[in-house]
Structures are given as structure tokens and as C-alpha cells.
Design an enzyme around this catalytic site. Structure first.
Site, short mmCIF file in Angstrom:
data_model
loop_
_atom_site.label_atom_id
_atom_site.label_comp_id
_atom_site.label_asym_id
_atom_site.label_seq_id
_atom_site.Cartn_x
_atom_site.Cartn_y
_atom_site.Cartn_z
N SER A 1 -10.73 -6.62 9.31
CA SER A 1 -11.90 -5.92 8.83
C SER A 1 -12.70 -6.93 8.03
O SER A 1 -12.19 -7.48 7.05
CB SER A 1 -11.44 -4.76 7.94
N ARG B 1 1.67 0.78 10.26
CA ARG B 1 1.30 1.22 8.92
C ARG B 1 2.52 1.14 8.00
O ARG B 1 3.40 2.00 8.05
CB ARG B 1 0.76 2.65 8.98
N ARG C 1 0.84 -1.20 0.00
CA ARG C 1 0.00 0.00 0.00
C ARG C 1 0.87 1.25 0.00
O ARG C 1 1.82 1.35 0.77
CB ARG C 1 -0.91 -0.01 1.23
N ARG D 1 0.34 -6.91 12.28
CA ARG D 1 -0.32 -6.35 13.46
C ARG D 1 -0.51 -7.42 14.53
O ARG D 1 -0.53 -7.11 15.72
CB ARG D 1 -1.64 -5.69 13.07
N GLU E 1 -7.20 -1.67 15.11
CA GLU E 1 -7.76 -2.54 14.08
C GLU E 1 -6.76 -3.61 13.63
O GLU E 1 -5.61 -3.32 13.32
CB GLU E 1 -8.15 -1.68 12.87
#
Length: 427
Positions: free
Chosen positions: A352, A277, A262, A391, A349
RNA sequence: GGAGGGGUGCCGGAGUGGUCGAACGGGGCUGCCUGCUAAGCAGUUGCACUGGCUAAAACCGGUGCCGCGGGUUCGAAUCCCGCCCCCUCCGCCA
């Protein structure tokens, strides 16, 4: 993508969706005006085409009988020129409408809480107790480098900011987590493992709705139509693009372990510390293709399956239902799993889980057919992280840290690490 | 990267300018037949857009679709150009 006819007939509902998502409804009225213009153009051009088709048959007949057809041919030459003109206009309008439709977000499900942002998300349930420490718990970006299992400096030398290098037990822990998750989902939850391409073409990205709106979030390979996948959702969902599945194949459940890339454009200055991130991370992704009437129970089970990973690892978490303001573009409903992070003294988070209903299926042309039935229908697609591995790594290290800076390995993971019970330096 | 071959409906496979939405075979569906199954007989068989009718469908009509995009022509699955994908051989390579 919403169906054109649906938008036309349910304009108010679509407008409400825009409003609930915190978007302006601008464009929709103009869109409907375009729709009318386009339909008028089509009616006109199709009348001319019908006339031409009749005349062409007539010309063929006349010629066969040895008669003169030149007058009719001359007339049709004009008609054809006119058709070409109108066709061009209709095609332009058609393209404009398609382009617009591709930027219209999915309609939130009725059960989704209406709200402006993540602050309005609704907590659904919690599991586990945040661990109590009799010392000041550290963040993973301190623990990792101290244990010699995480190296930010070298990663930034090799690539740049927002990359990390796992080393020794750090790298093995990452791999152990992936294997543990894959085994769980394939053995206990009935998923079939796939290993897809990590590079996809733009058609695939349109199918799952990363394009055309979110190109800035992606990495594109220069001079090609190749893009690095931002999630396994893209290649796995597109496996069945433009295919019709048999109803008895459904629900079709696939799990894939892939790297994700990303660009995180525009996110600089946000969450710059640690591995939260990154430009590159790994994820085990769950993807389901289901019959429409089952998609909401399948969302519940998908979420539970992702939760099982956290439960087995003994990581405290909570489940939140995203509000309309926080809901992703393609999703009709989403549950986020948020894991407890001692270093941040809060939830973060880690998964998802979304039901896209027919939104992706319509874009990607994924249908199913009931046995004996002529008419096919679009499947519903769902996916969820099961889990984001980076994560999970981070949560595990922080939650299982000890006063001496070592990290206890949860029981379920030990078989994947040669029985190692503790992450220590120099192993 | 080089040379050659090929992409047609659910599948196989015909079709080189008009009567082709597409022969033929298989499969599927419907009906007949049958104690049941098989065989047999008859019929049927895509998608999208659009107009009419409608509460909505069904239904009736039109247009487009023979890998994708352009072009030639009164008319293209059929001719021309560009692109994509697949296969075979050679080269290179984990």
C-alpha cells in the site's frame, strides 16, 4: 491533521471530504461554534493579561521608588483570579478542538476516485500473466505444512491463533526475501537502510495518526506507554518529529525491515486461514520525506519501486487506486499493489503506497527550510510496503508450486539461498 | 535498580523573583565595501495562538512559549511539587 485555520476557511471542502469518505459530517458545525466561543474567550483573557502585565510593571516601578503599591496589588489579585478562570475555560475548549481535529481524516486528492468502498477502486495497470497449471493449484496453507516449512499448530501452542512458525527453508526464504528487497532498494533505488525501535511511545503514534482513533488495532505493553509497532512507518516517520530538515536533504528516502504487530481486533472470522492476516509479520517499508510540490511524482516513483520487487520475483500483480471510501484515514492518495494468488484465484493486497501530503508532518512537526529562506514549511510524507514479506512468501510459494508439491525458487532469490533452486521436503 | 549532575533561542553559553524573548560569542540573512572570494563595517535573526488591516499577504498590536505539567506570587527562565529525557559512576545484563 488539518490546520485549524484551514478547516475554518474551507469548511465546505472538509464537509465534502467527510461525505466522499462515507462519513457523516456531524460534529463539524459544532466544531465551528466551539471555535468562535474559544476565540471570544481568548480575546477576553488576553485583554486582561495585557492589563495585568502593565500593572505588574507599574508595581515594580512603584516599589523601586519606595511608593505604596498595595491598592494596585489588591486589584491585580482579583484580575489574576479572573484570568485563571477564563484561562481554564479557554484551555478546555482548546483541548476539545485539538481532540476533534485529531479525528478529522485527511482530504482526498482530486485524482482519487469517489466511491463508497473497495468495489469502487480503480485498476490502474496490470503486470504479468497469472500462471497456468495443469493440476489443481494448492493454497500456501496446504503447501507450506506439507513441505515442513510452515507450522501453524506449534505457533498456536506457543502464542495463539493468528501466529505462524516458519521452519527450515521456510524461515530462510523469509530472510532471503527481506535481504533481496533491502538490497534492491538500497542499491538500485537510493534508499538508506535504518533499523528502528520496534516499540514506540504514544506521541509517535499520534504523529503518524494511528492514535487516537485506532488504538484497538495495536498492541500496548501493560503498565507502560509503550506500543508494538504496527508498521515501520511509525518509528521511521517519527525519526524527524519536531525537526526542521534542510531542503537539500530532500527527498529523504529510508527503508526499514521490521516486524509488525497488529491486534486485528474485530477481524476474527475473516481470513483465518493461512498467513494472510497475522498478529505478527515482517515488512520492508519505504518512507519518503519530500518537498510538497514533488510529492505526487514521488508517489508514482515509490509505487514503481515497490512494483520492481514483484517484477523481479516474477509475481503477477495489478495496481489499484483506492477510492475515497477505501482510503485510509491519513492518506490523501493510495495505490495498492495486489499480487496474484493461485490458491484464491484472485488478487490480494501486498503493498500500500500512500501520499499523506502534510497530514502527518503537521501532527509530527516535520518541517523543511529552503536555504536562505526564513520561513519553514511542512514536508510531505509518503510510505509504502516494499513489500509485506509474509504475503510475498505466500505468493511466491503459490505461484511457483509444482505438481509434485515442491516450489521453484525464482532466479533472483537463489543467491540468497545458497543457490537452492527448489524448495523440497527434508532440506 | 541505586547515587549524583544536567535540560535556556539555529549552535555554544550567561542569567536565582520585576526593566528577560532573554547578555555574550558563533552561525544565518540583508546592506555597504570588493575585479571575485576572504576579512571588515552596519543592521537583522524563533514558534504558536489571537485582534486590526487586507482579495490574500506584507504590516501593526496583544498573549503564550527558557524539557513537560501543576502550584506559590500583583509579577517566575528564576521559588515549590510531579513527570519525561540526557550524562557520569555503581549494580545487572545480550
Amino acid at each position: 491533521m488539518l490546520e485549524l485555520a484551514y478547516v475554518r476557511e474551507h469548511l465546505e471542502r472538509v464537509k465534502k471530504s467527510f461525505h466522499d469518505r462515507g462519513l457523516g459530517g456531524a460534529g463539524l458545525d459544532e466544531f465551528m461554534a466551539r471555535d468562535q466561543e474559544r476565540r471570544d474567550a481568548i480575546t477576553q483573557v488576553e485583554t486582561l493579561k495585557a492589563e495585568r502585565n502593565r500593572a505588574s510593571g507599574e508595581i515594580g516601578r512603584l516599589k523601586k521608588e519606595g511608593q505604596d503599591a498595595s491598592a494596585l496589588m489588591a486589584q491585580m489579585k482579583e484580575t489574576s483570579a479572573r484570568i485563571k478562570q477564563l484561562d481554564k475555560r479557554a484551555a478546555e475548549l482548546d483541548q476539545e478542538m485539538k481532540d476533534f481535529l485529531l479525528t478529522v481524516p485527511n482530504l482526498p486528492h482530486q485524482s482519487v476516485p469517489v466511491g463508497r468502498s473497495a468495489a469502487d477502486n480503480a485498476e490502474v495497470r496490470r503486470w504479468g500473466e497469472p500462471p497456468k497449471f495443469d493440476f489443481e493449484p494448492k493454497a500456501h496453507w496446504d503447501l507450506g505444512p506439507a513441505l515442513g516449512i510452515l507450522d501453524f499448530e506449534r505457533a498456536s501452542k506457543i502464542a495463539g491463533a493468528r501466529f505462524v512458525l516458519y521452519s527450515g527453508l521456510g524461515a530462510r526464504l523469509e530472510r532471503a526475501l527481506a535481504n533481496f528487497m533491502l538490497d534492491l532498494h538500497t542499491r538500485k533505488h537510493g534508499y538508506t537502510e535504518v533499523l528502528p525501535p520496534f516499540i514506540v511511545n504514544s506521541t509517535s503514534l499520534v504523529g503518524t495518526a494511528q492514535l487516537p482513533k485506532f488504538a484497538a488495532d495495536l498492541f500496548k505493553l501493560e503498565g507502560t506507554d509503550y506500543w508494538l509497532i504496527p508498521t515501520a512507518e511509525v518509528p521511521v516517520t517519527n525519526m524527524f518529529r519536531d525537526e526542521t530538515l534542510d531542503a537539500d536533504q530532500l527527498p529523504l528516502k529510508l527503508v526499514a525491515w521490521t516486524p509488525c504487530f497488529r491486534s486485528e481486533a474485530g477481524s476474527y472470522g475473516k481470513e483465518t486461514r493461512g498467513i494472510v492476516r497475522q498478529h505478527q509479520f515482517q515488512k520492508v517499508e519505504l518512507v519518503k520525506f519530500v518537498r510538497p510540490e514533488q510529492s505526487y511524482e514521488e508517489l508514482e516513483s515509490l509505487t514503481r519501486e515497490a512494483e520492481t520487487v514483484l517484477q523481479q520475483l516474477g509475481l503477477p500483480y495489478r495496481v489499484v487506486a483506492l477510492s475515497t471510501g477505501d482510503l485510509g484515514f491519513a492518506a490523501a492518495k493510495t495505490y495498492d499493489l495486489e499480487v496474484w494468488l493461485p490458491g484464491e484465484n484472485g488478487y490480494k493486497e501486498i503493498s500500500s503506497c500512500s501520499n499523506f501530503e502534510g497530514f502527518q508532518a503537521r501532527r509530527a512537526g516535520i518541517r523543511y527550510r529552503l536555504p536562505g529562506k526564513k520561513k519553514s514549511d511542512y514536508v510531505h510524507t509518503l510510505n509504502g510496503s516494499g513489500l509485506a514479506i509474509g504475503r510475498t512468501w505466500m505468493a511466491l510459494v503459490e505461484n511457483y508450486q509444482q505438481a509434485d508439491g515442491t516450489v521453484v525458487v525464482p532466479e533472483v532469490l537463489r543467491p540468497y539461498l545458497d543457490g537452492i533452486e527448489r524448495l523440497e521436503r527434508n532440506r
